[in-house]
Design an enzyme around this catalytic site. Sequence first.
Site, PDB file in Angstrom:
ATOM      1  N   ASN A 190       0.870  -1.186   0.000  1.00  0.00           N
ATOM      2  CA  ASN A 190       0.000   0.000   0.000  1.00  0.00           C
ATOM      3  C   ASN A 190       0.904   1.232   0.000  1.00  0.00           C
ATOM      4  O   ASN A 190       1.505   1.558   1.018  1.00  0.00           O
ATOM      5  CB  ASN A 190      -0.890  -0.029   1.251  1.00  0.00           C
ATOM      6  CG  ASN A 190      -1.678   1.254   1.426  1.00  0.00           C
ATOM      7  OD1 ASN A 190      -1.789   2.064   0.513  1.00  0.00           O
ATOM      8  ND2 ASN A 190      -2.231   1.439   2.625  1.00  0.00           N
ATOM      9  N   LYS A 205       0.084   4.260  -0.258  1.00  0.00           N
ATOM     10  CA  LYS A 205      -0.567   5.448   0.326  1.00  0.00           C
ATOM     11  C   LYS A 205      -0.337   6.660  -0.582  1.00  0.00           C
ATOM     12  O   LYS A 205      -0.279   6.509  -1.795  1.00  0.00           O
ATOM     13  CB  LYS A 205      -0.072   5.703   1.750  1.00  0.00           C
ATOM     14  CG  LYS A 205      -0.092   4.439   2.603  1.00  0.00           C
ATOM     15  CD  LYS A 205       0.134   4.722   4.052  1.00  0.00           C
ATOM     16  CE  LYS A 205       0.288   3.403   4.802  1.00  0.00           C
ATOM     17  NZ  LYS A 205       0.179   3.543   6.241  1.00  0.00           N
ATOM     18  N   HIS A 249      -9.451   1.146   4.971  1.00  0.00           N
ATOM     19  CA  HIS A 249      -8.165   1.315   5.663  1.00  0.00           C
ATOM     20  C   HIS A 249      -8.379   2.217   6.879  1.00  0.00           C
ATOM     21  O   HIS A 249      -9.168   3.163   6.830  1.00  0.00           O
ATOM     22  CB  HIS A 249      -7.132   1.924   4.712  1.00  0.00           C
ATOM     23  CG  HIS A 249      -5.746   1.867   5.271  1.00  0.00           C
ATOM     24  ND1 HIS A 249      -5.294   2.780   6.207  1.00  0.00           N
ATOM     25  CD2 HIS A 249      -4.722   1.000   5.061  1.00  0.00           C
ATOM     26  CE1 HIS A 249      -4.044   2.460   6.536  1.00  0.00           C
ATOM     27  NE2 HIS A 249      -3.676   1.389   5.847  1.00  0.00           N
ATOM     28  N   GLU A 251      -6.732   4.555   8.054  1.00  0.00           N
ATOM     29  CA  GLU A 251      -6.495   5.984   7.815  1.00  0.00           C
ATOM     30  C   GLU A 251      -7.748   6.643   7.239  1.00  0.00           C
ATOM     31  O   GLU A 251      -8.018   7.817   7.500  1.00  0.00           O
ATOM     32  CB  GLU A 251      -5.267   6.169   6.907  1.00  0.00           C
ATOM     33  CG  GLU A 251      -3.983   5.884   7.687  1.00  0.00           C
ATOM     34  CD  GLU A 251      -2.791   5.450   6.856  1.00  0.00           C
ATOM     35  OE1 GLU A 251      -2.833   5.587   5.621  1.00  0.00           O
ATOM     36  OE2 GLU A 251      -1.812   4.953   7.450  1.00  0.00           O
ATOM     37  N   GLU A 266      -5.294  -5.227  10.549  1.00  0.00           N
ATOM     38  CA  GLU A 266      -4.252  -4.223  10.768  1.00  0.00           C
ATOM     39  C   GLU A 266      -4.507  -3.500  12.094  1.00  0.00           C
ATOM     40  O   GLU A 266      -5.326  -2.573  12.156  1.00  0.00           O
ATOM     41  CB  GLU A 266      -4.278  -3.183   9.650  1.00  0.00           C
ATOM     42  CG  GLU A 266      -4.043  -3.768   8.273  1.00  0.00           C
ATOM     43  CD  GLU A 266      -3.485  -2.711   7.330  1.00  0.00           C
ATOM     44  OE1 GLU A 266      -2.373  -2.895   6.852  1.00  0.00           O
ATOM     45  OE2 GLU A 266      -4.155  -1.688   7.111  1.00  0.00           O
ATOM     46  N   GLY A 323       2.743   1.918  10.797  1.00  0.00           N
ATOM     47  CA  GLY A 323       3.738   2.990  10.685  1.00  0.00           C
ATOM     48  C   GLY A 323       4.474   3.296  11.970  1.00  0.00           C
ATOM     49  O   GLY A 323       5.171   4.307  12.057  1.00  0.00           O
ATOM     50  N   SER A 360       3.556  -2.513  10.289  1.00  0.00           N
ATOM     51  CA  SER A 360       5.007  -2.613  10.521  1.00  0.00           C
ATOM     52  C   SER A 360       5.579  -3.966  10.120  1.00  0.00           C
ATOM     53  O   SER A 360       6.496  -4.475  10.772  1.00  0.00           O
ATOM     54  CB  SER A 360       5.355  -2.273  11.975  1.00  0.00           C
ATOM     55  OG  SER A 360       4.981  -0.931  12.251  1.00  0.00           O
TER      56      SER A 360
END
Length: 249
Positions: A11, A13, A95, A97, A165, A171, A211
């Site tokens: 991904n 992003k 996702h 985010e 996730e 991250g 990660s």
Amino acid sequence: MTTRRKIAAGNWKMNGLQQALTEVEALSAANPAPGCEVIICPPATLLRSMAKRCAEAAINVGGQDCHQNSAGAHTGDISAEMVADTGATHVIVGHSERRETYGETDALVRAKTTAAWGAGLTAIVCIGETLDQRESGATLDIVGGQLAGSIPDGASGENLVVAYEPVWAIGTGKIPTYGEIEEVHDFIRARLVRRFGDTTGNAVRVLYGGSMKPDNAAEIGALSNVDGGLVGGASLKAADFGKIVAGLS
Ligand code: PEP
């Protein structure tokens, strides 16, 4: 016993200009016949050129989001048909985010998944708990609720991939213990089987994301009911992502 082919999905992003397309050639050169399915999800601006470059490579291309409607007055959005029209075969939906930044709910993610299926795309549906939720012992409740709410009826091993996730692992360089990852993946598998039956429930791939790096991909990929990884930061450079592909192969 069901054999599920592992997936290494990247991904990107909001990263990558035209010149980043050369990473795909480097990845392909380093892993010409990967032992797992490889999917790269670049920003929408690169989808078409990425799909063209990957036509000859053993790499699939996916979008990072789609609108739930097929067309209309939705400035700045792209539909699932538009994603498919680029030559992409997959699309990430839900996702964390997007759930966090745009308040995307399970119901909206479900509608986007329906739209993805309508366009012939495989939906990679993301779910996962926040740190507060994990620390309060609510992980399985949260994951179970998101799984039930975000996936429409009609799932199959071809049209659905689930990505677990943990939000706090994305991250951050932190990951759950391997036991914690297995607990959640075993739970997701059981819920998929309960809802969709043995055949479909055991055919849907469940990825771990958060990660994942070259030095932990093989170990995470070997855990029970982990069918590969959804990789953010470490997917941007072919040198790293190639090692992850190898680790999951
Ligand atoms: C992600 O955003 O889906 C992700 C897994 O990111 P990272 O690998 O950078 O934690």
